[in-house]
Design a protein around this motif. Structure first.
Motif, PDB file in Angstrom:
ATOM      1  N   UNK A 134      85.288  32.122  25.471  1.00  0.00           N
ATOM      2  CA  UNK A 134      86.618  32.018  24.863  1.00  0.00           C
ATOM      3  C   UNK A 134      87.701  32.293  25.907  1.00  0.00           C
ATOM      4  N   UNK A 135      87.492  33.329  26.707  1.00  0.00           N
ATOM      5  CA  UNK A 135      88.465  33.684  27.735  1.00  0.00           C
ATOM      6  C   UNK A 135      88.546  32.612  28.818  1.00  0.00           C
ATOM      7  N   UNK A 136      87.398  32.095  29.232  1.00  0.00           N
ATOM      8  CA  UNK A 136      87.367  31.059  30.265  1.00  0.00           C
ATOM      9  C   UNK A 136      88.073  29.788  29.817  1.00  0.00           C
ATOM     10  N   UNK A 137      87.952  29.476  28.543  1.00  0.00           N
ATOM     11  CA  UNK A 137      88.540  28.250  28.008  1.00  0.00           C
ATOM     12  C   UNK A 137      89.989  28.432  27.578  1.00  0.00           C
ATOM     13  N   UNK A 138      90.480  29.664  27.629  1.00  0.00           N
ATOM     14  CA  UNK A 138      91.851  29.941  27.219  1.00  0.00           C
ATOM     15  C   UNK A 138      92.791  29.747  28.399  1.00  0.00           C
ATOM     16  N   UNK A 139      94.058  29.986  28.154  1.00  0.00           N
ATOM     17  CA  UNK A 139      95.062  29.922  29.220  1.00  0.00           C
ATOM     18  C   UNK A 139      95.260  31.283  29.870  1.00  0.00           C
ATOM     19  N   UNK A 140      94.460  32.262  29.484  1.00  0.00           N
ATOM     20  CA  UNK A 140      94.643  33.640  29.934  1.00  0.00           C
ATOM     21  C   UNK A 140      94.006  33.900  31.294  1.00  0.00           C
ATOM     22  N   UNK A 141      94.651  34.757  32.075  1.00  0.00           N
ATOM     23  CA  UNK A 141      94.002  35.351  33.246  1.00  0.00           C
ATOM     24  C   UNK A 141      93.156  36.508  32.716  1.00  0.00           C
ATOM     25  N   UNK A 142      91.919  36.596  33.134  1.00  0.00           N
ATOM     26  CA  UNK A 142      91.027  37.609  32.581  1.00  0.00           C
ATOM     27  C   UNK A 142      90.094  38.150  33.647  1.00  0.00           C
ATOM     28  N   UNK A 143      89.542  39.316  33.359  1.00  0.00           N
ATOM     29  CA  UNK A 143      88.412  39.864  34.095  1.00  0.00           C
ATOM     30  C   UNK A 143      87.421  40.352  33.061  1.00  0.00           C
ATOM     31  N   UNK A 144      86.207  39.841  33.117  1.00  0.00           N
ATOM     32  CA  UNK A 144      85.163  40.302  32.214  1.00  0.00           C
ATOM     33  C   UNK A 144      84.366  41.370  32.937  1.00  0.00           C
ATOM     34  N   UNK A 145      84.438  42.582  32.399  1.00  0.00           N
ATOM     35  CA  UNK A 145      83.775  43.728  33.024  1.00  0.00           C
ATOM     36  C   UNK A 145      82.471  43.998  32.281  1.00  0.00           C
ATOM     37  N   UNK A 146      81.374  43.643  32.885  1.00  0.00           N
ATOM     38  CA  UNK A 146      80.084  43.928  32.257  1.00  0.00           C
ATOM     39  C   UNK A 146      79.724  45.386  32.553  1.00  0.00           C
ATOM     40  N   UNK A 147      80.061  46.222  31.562  1.00  0.00           N
ATOM     41  CA  UNK A 147      79.852  47.664  31.699  1.00  0.00           C
ATOM     42  C   UNK A 147      78.375  47.986  31.486  1.00  0.00           C
ATOM     43  N   UNK A 148      77.823  48.777  32.375  1.00  0.00           N
ATOM     44  CA  UNK A 148      76.418  49.181  32.243  1.00  0.00           C
ATOM     45  C   UNK A 148      76.178  49.883  30.913  1.00  0.00           C
ATOM     46  N   UNK A 149      74.931  49.935  30.506  1.00  0.00           N
ATOM     47  CA  UNK A 149      74.557  50.670  29.294  1.00  0.00           C
ATOM     48  C   UNK A 149      74.833  52.155  29.527  1.00  0.00           C
ATOM     49  N   UNK A 150      75.561  52.762  28.592  1.00  0.00           N
ATOM     50  CA  UNK A 150      75.901  54.178  28.732  1.00  0.00           C
ATOM     51  C   UNK A 150      74.638  55.035  28.736  1.00  0.00           C
ATOM     52  N   UNK A 151      74.531  55.928  29.694  1.00  0.00           N
ATOM     53  CA  UNK A 151      73.398  56.844  29.696  1.00  0.00           C
ATOM     54  C   UNK A 151      73.460  57.761  28.474  1.00  0.00           C
ATOM     55  N   UNK A 152      74.666  58.036  27.986  1.00  0.00           N
ATOM     56  CA  UNK A 152      74.809  58.886  26.808  1.00  0.00           C
ATOM     57  C   UNK A 152      74.108  58.291  25.590  1.00  0.00           C
ATOM     58  N   UNK A 153      73.880  56.974  25.615  1.00  0.00           N
ATOM     59  CA  UNK A 153      73.263  56.280  24.482  1.00  0.00           C
ATOM     60  C   UNK A 153      71.747  56.206  24.583  1.00  0.00           C
ATOM     61  N   UNK A 154      71.148  56.921  25.528  1.00  0.00           N
ATOM     62  CA  UNK A 154      69.699  56.787  25.678  1.00  0.00           C
ATOM     63  C   UNK A 154      68.927  57.087  24.389  1.00  0.00           C
ATOM     64  N   UNK A 155      69.401  58.010  23.500  1.00  0.00           N
ATOM     65  CA  UNK A 155      68.611  58.278  22.282  1.00  0.00           C
ATOM     66  C   UNK A 155      68.413  57.054  21.400  1.00  0.00           C
ATOM     67  N   UNK A 156      69.398  56.165  21.341  1.00  0.00           N
ATOM     68  CA  UNK A 156      69.242  55.007  20.463  1.00  0.00           C
ATOM     69  C   UNK A 156      68.239  54.011  21.032  1.00  0.00           C
ATOM     70  N   UNK A 157      68.112  53.973  22.346  1.00  0.00           N
ATOM     71  CA  UNK A 157      67.174  53.031  22.959  1.00  0.00           C
ATOM     72  C   UNK A 157      65.728  53.457  22.745  1.00  0.00           C
ATOM     73  N   UNK A 158      65.499  54.759  22.692  1.00  0.00           N
ATOM     74  CA  UNK A 158      64.119  55.220  22.473  1.00  0.00           C
ATOM     75  C   UNK A 158      63.958  55.841  21.087  1.00  0.00           C
ATOM     76  N   UNK A 159      65.009  55.744  20.261  1.00  0.00           N
ATOM     77  CA  UNK A 159      65.005  56.289  18.897  1.00  0.00           C
ATOM     78  C   UNK A 159      64.555  57.748  18.906  1.00  0.00           C
ATOM     79  N   UNK A 160      65.246  58.530  19.735  1.00  0.00           N
ATOM     80  CA  UNK A 160      64.911  59.940  19.914  1.00  0.00           C
ATOM     81  C   UNK A 160      65.917  60.833  19.216  1.00  0.00           C
ATOM     82  N   UNK A 161      65.422  61.839  18.522  1.00  0.00           N
ATOM     83  CA  UNK A 161      66.228  62.872  17.875  1.00  0.00           C
ATOM     84  C   UNK A 161      65.721  64.233  18.341  1.00  0.00           C
TER      85      UNK A 161
END
Length: 307
Positions: A134-161
């Motif tokens: 959508x951004x590439x096809x728009x008239x907008x100047x953009x930067x797409x920042x592919x943010x790494x997976x948050x380390x804080x979210x590790x519990x959801x990846x391994x379903x750990x409590x």
């Protein structure tokens, strides 16, 4: 009144941390924060921060909130990742409104599945790729920042409590987990420095970690004896959905079963040196970041682990 920088998602994790960086380093006349709930205005005004109301599902609020904005930090929606169609619709609303408002530069927070390639089959990444198009096809100047997976979210990846004694996964793989705090600082510095027009970039730590290694860190740091078992994707869905402390639906585990298949094929193993360049230091390694989280709170949790 012209706003140099508008920070969306300012009540959320990444957006809130980016806002903190701006408050500490940028004159208050140059930036504003936004929220989908106008009642949140006082949270920002009390800190001397200008406020704009932006609701991704309300084009009227978007048209009003984006007026005279030069740089838009477009934090991707917090809509549940199982609702891909809704995510794409909300993002379309933002892109269209940014064009109408003639925003000078859109800084979009994307995801890192597949690194800098565009072939990922992970459903949520496909939604981000759609937004990037959508951004590439728009008239907008953009930067797409592919943010790494948050380390804080590790519990959801391994379903750990905190009470988990056995982690059950359908596979394993290298993940460049990265501190959300450092990602926020890096993103803020990136915006303030400018450049990277019409580019897709990747922000990650310099190393990776596997689920097996995360469980090892949990046990080493908290003196637990958590076990890890690998099962078929079907068994993974059945076991975790049946026993899930967070009450997440079947569709959630089906999505993560597909995600772990991609991770096993290297979807999250790509690292990039740009984050180190912008920060001027090495980002924390995933192992050290997990250890720090557990030292601070041996029962570290993640909000998305609960329905």
């Amino acid at each position: 009144m012209t706003i140099q920088y508008l920070i969306t998602g300012a009540t959320g994790g990444l957006g809130g941390l980016i806002l903190d960086y701006f408050i500490e380093n940028v004159p208050p006349s140059e930036f504003a924060a936004s929220s989908s709930n106008p009642k949140n205005s006082s949270r920002f005004v009390s800190r001397g921060v200008q406020f704009r109301h932006l609701n991704y599902e309300d084009p009227i609020s978007l048209d009003s909130g984006l007026q005279d904005v030069q740089n838009l930090l477009f934090i991707s929606t917090n809509t549940n990742i199982i609702h891909i169609d809704r995510i794409e619709k909300q993002h379309r609303n933002v892109v269209d409104a940014a064009q109408r408002a003639k925003v000078k530069h859109v800084w979009y927070t994307s995801l890192p599945f597949g690194g800098l390639a565009n072939e990922s089959e992970v459903a949520v990444q496909r939604a981000h790729l759609a937004t990037e198009r959508m951004l590439q096809e728009s008239s907008l100047v953009f930067t797409s920042i592919r943010e790494a997976i948050y380390v804080e979210a590790f519990p959801i990846f391994i379903n750990w409590y905190a009470n988990t004694t056995k982690v059950t996964l359908p596979g394993d793989g290298e993940i460049a987990f990265t501190s959300r705090v450092e990602l926020a600082e890096c993103t803020a510095r990136l915006m303030l420095g400018g450049g990277f027009e019409n580019r897709t970039i990747l922000l990650t730590a310099g190393e990776t970690i596997t689920a097996k290694e995360i469980v090892e860190v949990i046990n080493e740091t908290t003196d637990r004896q958590v076990e890890l078992q690998y099962v078929s994707p079907r068994e993974y869905v059945q076991i975790n959905q049946r026993n899930d402390e967070g009450g997440k639906p079947l569709a959630f585990f089906e999505l993560f079963a597909a995600m772990w298949k991609e991770i096993g094929s290297g979807a999250l193993q790509t690292t990039d040196g740009l984050m180190r360049e912008i920060l001027g230091r090495d980002p924390m390694t995933p192992r050290e970041a997990v250890r720090q989280l557990l030292v601070a709170n041996r029962d570290h949790s993640w909000h998305q682990n609960y329905a």
